[in-house]
Each structure stands twice: as structure tokens, then as C-alpha cells.
Design a protein around this motif. Structure first.
Motif, PDB file in Angstrom:
ATOM      1  N   ILE A   1     -10.478  17.319   6.726  1.00 47.15           N
ATOM      2  CA  ILE A   1     -11.101  17.965   7.879  1.00 47.15           C
ATOM      3  C   ILE A   1     -10.211  19.077   8.428  1.00 47.15           C
ATOM      4  CG2 ILE A   1     -11.931  17.602  10.238  1.00 47.15           C
ATOM      5  CD1 ILE A   1     -13.743  16.420   8.078  1.00 47.15           C
TER       6      ILE A   1
ATOM      7  N   VAL B   1     -11.787  23.678  12.343  1.00 41.26           N
ATOM      8  CA  VAL B   1     -11.728  22.499  13.197  1.00 41.26           C
ATOM      9  C   VAL B   1     -10.415  22.586  13.965  1.00 41.26           C
ATOM     10  CG1 VAL B   1     -11.764  19.992  13.288  1.00 41.26           C
ATOM     11  CG2 VAL B   1     -13.092  21.179  11.542  1.00 41.26           C
TER      12      VAL B   1
ATOM     13  N   TRP C   1     -14.705  23.942  15.979  1.00 42.77           N
ATOM     14  CA  TRP C   1     -15.211  22.589  16.122  1.00 42.77           C
ATOM     15  C   TRP C   1     -14.073  21.659  16.499  1.00 42.77           C
ATOM     16  CZ3 TRP C   1     -20.410  21.628  15.318  1.00 42.77           C
ATOM     17  CH2 TRP C   1     -21.142  22.690  14.780  1.00 42.77           C
ATOM     18  N   ARG C   2     -14.420  20.515  17.079  1.00 43.61           N
ATOM     19  CA  ARG C   2     -13.432  19.462  17.321  1.00 43.61           C
ATOM     20  C   ARG C   2     -14.011  18.135  16.846  1.00 43.61           C
ATOM     21  NH1 ARG C   2     -14.664  16.177  21.462  1.00 43.61           N
ATOM     22  NH2 ARG C   2     -16.147  16.962  22.991  1.00 43.61           N
ATOM     23  N   VAL C   3     -13.131  17.257  16.416  1.00 46.86           N
ATOM     24  CA  VAL C   3     -13.552  15.945  15.938  1.00 46.86           C
ATOM     25  C   VAL C   3     -13.824  15.068  17.153  1.00 46.86           C
ATOM     26  CG1 VAL C   3     -12.931  13.930  14.565  1.00 46.86           C
ATOM     27  CG2 VAL C   3     -12.141  16.197  13.871  1.00 46.86           C
TER      28      VAL C   3
ATOM     29  N   LEU D   1     -18.467  16.128  14.340  1.00 48.82           N
ATOM     30  CA  LEU D   1     -17.833  17.295  14.943  1.00 48.82           C
ATOM     31  C   LEU D   1     -18.751  17.910  15.988  1.00 48.82           C
ATOM     32  CD1 LEU D   1     -16.656  19.018  11.643  1.00 48.82           C
ATOM     33  CD2 LEU D   1     -15.349  17.462  13.069  1.00 48.82           C
TER      34      LEU D   1
ATOM     35  N   ALA E   1      -8.507  17.225  17.322  1.00 51.92           N
ATOM     36  CA  ALA E   1      -9.044  15.881  17.111  1.00 51.92           C
ATOM     37  C   ALA E   1      -8.587  14.958  18.231  1.00 51.92           C
ATOM     38  CB  ALA E   1      -8.605  15.333  15.764  1.00 51.92           C
TER      39      ALA E   1
ATOM     40  N   ASN F   1     -19.039  21.432  18.814  1.00 51.02           N
ATOM     41  CA  ASN F   1     -18.452  22.728  19.165  1.00 51.02           C
ATOM     42  C   ASN F   1     -18.701  23.014  20.631  1.00 51.02           C
ATOM     43  OD1 ASN F   1     -21.071  23.676  19.337  1.00 51.02           O
ATOM     44  ND2 ASN F   1     -20.915  25.058  17.622  1.00 51.02           N
TER      45      ASN F   1
ATOM     46  N   CYS G   1     -16.950  12.134   9.746  1.00 49.51           N
ATOM     47  CA  CYS G   1     -16.427  12.721  10.985  1.00 49.51           C
ATOM     48  C   CYS G   1     -17.549  13.450  11.697  1.00 49.51           C
ATOM     49  CB  CYS G   1     -15.289  13.682  10.685  1.00 49.51           C
ATOM     50  SG  CYS G   1     -13.847  12.873   9.993  1.00 49.51           S
TER      51      CYS G   1
END
Length: 124
Positions: A70, A76, A20-22, A40, A79, A42, A38
Motif C-alpha cells: 500500500i 497513499v 488517500w489514507r488507510v 482507503l 495510515a 480521500n 485495505c
């Protein structure tokens, strides 16, 4: 004559761990604390939200607390370009809801990268 079924195609496999990314970070005051949510995403287009209430009313300390939380989750990966905003309830005008807090974005990204590097060092 019986109708033929189309050949079955295998469904898209579910990955056991998805990275995942923020994407966005939302701040809201809850009494003397700051709640950080946050958002998130993917690589398959999935979306989920993680919330944490920081034990402080200082927004800078709150985003650092959330970044540690996070980044410490392990799945994760980044970001970069995460936008930090106050929620609509905290905005005094509609325009305020659109304003990004770039100082808090830098604070969040720095703490996130530091924590992520520490987690990766522990895994080695």
C-alpha cells in the motif's frame, strides 16, 4: 416568454492524483495465506478498497507485506489510526468481529511509515 436557465456552475474538478489514507484493514484466511483488504478514503469522501494476498499464513508478516504494498503505491499518504480487524467469516462470535488487533495495527503502521519514508527518499 421563454424560461431562463439558471447559470451553469462548473462541476467540481477531478484531481488527477488524489491523496488517500488507510482507514481500516481487514484480514481473512484463504487456505495457507492471509488476504489483506485495505479500505482507503480521500479528502473528498471517496472510498476504495485494495486487496493483496500475502504469501504467508502468519498475520504479522501479512500485515507487513500489505503495508509495503500500500505504501509503495505512491498516492497513499498516511495510515494513522487505521483499524485492523479480522473479517466476519473469521470471527467465532459477533463480538469478535468488533475487536481490533492493536498489535497488528502497530505492526502495520510501523512498516507503512518505514516504506513510505523509503519511497520518499527515492523520489528526492
Amino acid at each position: 416568454m421563454p424560461r431562463r436557465r439558471p447559470p451553469r456552475t462548473a462541476p467540481e474538478p477531478i484531481r488527477a492524483t488524489s491523496m488517500w489514507r488507510v482507514d481500516q484493514v481487514f484480514l481473512a484466511r484463504r487456505g495457507l495465506r492471509v488476504e489483506v483488504t485495505c479500505s482507503l478514503v480521500n479528502d473528498q469522501g471517496g472510498l476504495r478498497n485494495l486487496s493483496v494476498t500475502a504469501p504467508t499464513e502468519d498475520p504479522h508478516a501479512a500485515v507487513r507485506h500489505a503495508a509495503r504494498f500500500i505504501a509503495g503505491r505512491g498516492n497513499v499518504s498516511s495510515a494513522r489510526q487505521a483499524r485492523v480487524r479480522w473479517t466476519r467469516e473469521q470471527a467465532t462470535t459477533e463480538q469478535d468481529a468488533l475487536i481490533r488487533d492493536r498489535a497488528l495495527e502497530d505492526e502495520f503502521l510501523d512498516e507503512f511509515e518505514d516504506t513510505l519514508a523509503a519511497v520518499r527518499d527515492q523520489q528526492r
